[in-house]
Motif scaffolding. Structure first.
Motif, PDB file in Angstrom:
ATOM      1  N   LEU A 177      36.134  35.047  35.145  1.00  0.00           N
ATOM      2  CA  LEU A 177      37.448  35.478  35.640  1.00  0.00           C
ATOM      3  C   LEU A 177      38.480  35.534  34.514  1.00  0.00           C
TER       4      LEU A 177
ATOM      5  N   LEU B 158      48.277  36.441  42.422  1.00  0.00           N
ATOM      6  CA  LEU B 158      49.230  36.844  41.394  1.00  0.00           C
ATOM      7  C   LEU B 158      50.638  36.432  41.798  1.00  0.00           C
TER       8      LEU B 158
ATOM      9  N   ALA C 177      42.570  42.122  42.293  1.00  0.00           N
ATOM     10  CA  ALA C 177      42.300  40.761  42.750  1.00  0.00           C
ATOM     11  C   ALA C 177      41.066  40.718  43.628  1.00  0.00           C
TER      12      ALA C 177
ATOM     13  N   ASP D 174      49.379  39.137  30.754  1.00  0.00           N
ATOM     14  CA  ASP D 174      49.625  38.195  31.839  1.00  0.00           C
ATOM     15  C   ASP D 174      49.107  36.802  31.486  1.00  0.00           C
TER      16      ASP D 174
ATOM     17  N   VAL E 201      47.462  32.999  32.907  1.00  0.00           N
ATOM     18  CA  VAL E 201      46.469  32.568  33.892  1.00  0.00           C
ATOM     19  C   VAL E 201      46.567  31.057  34.078  1.00  0.00           C
TER      20      VAL E 201
ATOM     21  N   GLU F 218      37.754  38.589  32.304  1.00  0.00           N
ATOM     22  CA  GLU F 218      38.120  39.859  32.932  1.00  0.00           C
ATOM     23  C   GLU F 218      39.627  40.014  33.066  1.00  0.00           C
ATOM     24  N   LEU F 219      40.331  38.931  33.401  1.00  0.00           N
ATOM     25  CA  LEU F 219      41.787  39.016  33.494  1.00  0.00           C
ATOM     26  C   LEU F 219      42.401  39.341  32.132  1.00  0.00           C
TER      27      LEU F 219
ATOM     28  N   LEU G  35      37.895  41.325  41.489  1.00  0.00           N
ATOM     29  CA  LEU G  35      37.577  40.171  40.650  1.00  0.00           C
ATOM     30  C   LEU G  35      36.997  39.026  41.469  1.00  0.00           C
TER      31      LEU G  35
ATOM     32  N   ASP H 293      47.215  45.970  41.761  1.00  0.00           N
ATOM     33  CA  ASP H 293      46.964  44.544  41.587  1.00  0.00           C
ATOM     34  C   ASP H 293      46.140  43.954  42.726  1.00  0.00           C
TER      35      ASP H 293
ATOM     36  N   TRP I  74      48.492  34.905  36.951  1.00  0.00           N
ATOM     37  CA  TRP I  74      47.355  34.882  37.864  1.00  0.00           C
ATOM     38  C   TRP I  74      46.953  33.428  38.112  1.00  0.00           C
TER      39      TRP I  74
ATOM     40  N   ARG J  63      41.804  43.103  31.562  1.00  0.00           N
ATOM     41  CA  ARG J  63      42.563  44.007  32.435  1.00  0.00           C
ATOM     42  C   ARG J  63      44.079  43.837  32.283  1.00  0.00           C
TER      43      ARG J  63
ATOM     44  N   VAL K 110      41.803  34.417  43.965  1.00  0.00           N
ATOM     45  CA  VAL K 110      42.519  35.112  42.896  1.00  0.00           C
ATOM     46  C   VAL K 110      43.878  35.526  43.454  1.00  0.00           C
TER      47      VAL K 110
END
Length: 262
Positions: free
Chosen positions: A63, A119, A24, A74, A76, A66-67, A27, A20, A94, A70, A117
């Protein structure tokens, strides 16, 4: 970081939980490269306000995309996106600021802007990366913590270019400190991480995306991090507003908290 490298827009392989921090960092760095490309428009006479608007928008879109690729399970929370409160029931959230320091980003030659970025896992801030693209560096919780030497100079307190709250000025006076002006929250926090300044105290209110990644990185670097009453900052709250924050060298924390608490 290669400022001239293109930013990938295709889906990338998912990372395991152990990676992770690396994710981060990658990214934040890649979003920073995208922003540097957009910023070239300033040199050709583009409208700075339009460059700022595009910076916020394009970095956010990249972002979030991509989050989702990946980490599809999750949630955001982004400064530039609609807040989906379903994140409150998510184990992993995130928290991103696609462009911290939008004002500075639109001023040619300034480096004090960033990409954040972070988490949060089960309510705990676990990972953070702060890219400072104009400096060509990304700070991450995956990096080796900083070893601080003894303070042998007049303390330096970093403050906003445009606002200098009375509690922070009172702190600087009490410490006999030098004031250093700087732009974004991430830039201020990373200046403490680098040892360029010694205290970043903010009392004017922020949002979680302003501080989550900087707090994670600062804590990993061995700095003191708290609210100005000494309590722990909490993330992924229903209301993402955070009134205040203190990041500083550990040996200055006691006096800083005492003065700020008056």
């Amino acid at each position: 970081m290669d400022h001239g490298a293109p930013v990938a827009t295709h889906p990338t392989p998912p990372f395991s939980n152990a990676d992770d921090a690396l994710a981060a960092s990658e990214l934040a760095t890649a979003a920073g490269a995208l922003l540097l490309d957009l910023r070239l428009g300033l040199e050709s006479g583009a409208d700075p306000d339009e460059i700022r608007r595009l910076g916020d928008l394009k970095s956010h879109e990249w972002l979030v995309h991509e989050l989702a690729n990946r980490f599809p399970e999750d949630s955001v929370l982004s400064e530039e996106g609609a807040d989906d409160l379903a994140r409150l029931g998510s184990d992993r959230v995130w928290i991103v600021d696609p462009l911290d320091g939008t004002r500075e980003f639109g001023e040619s030659g300034r480096a004090d802007w960033a990409v954040h970025v972070a988490l949060v896992e089960n309510g705990l801030l676990t990972v953070g990366a702060v890219a400072m693209p104009a400096l060509g560096v990304t700070y991450s919780t995956g990096d080796t913590p900083t070893a601080f030497s003894s303070l042998s100079h007049t303390p330096r307190v970093v403050v906003s270019r445009t606002r200098k709250p009375e509690p922070v000025l009172a702190l600087a006076t009490a410490l006999g400190a030098e004031l250093v002006e700087m732009g974004s929250a991430g830039a201020k926090a990373m200046a403490v991480v680098r040892g360029e300044v010694d205290i970043y105290a903010h009392t004017g209110g922020q949002y979680e995306w302003d501080s989550a990644a900087p707090v994670a990185v600062a804590r990993a670097a061995g700095l003191h991090v708290s609210r100005i009453d000494g309590s722990e900052p909490h993330y992924n709250q229903e209301n993402p507003w955070m009134p205040d924050l203190l990041i500083c060298r550990p040996e200055l924390a006691g006096e800083a908290l005492e003065v700020l608490g008056r």
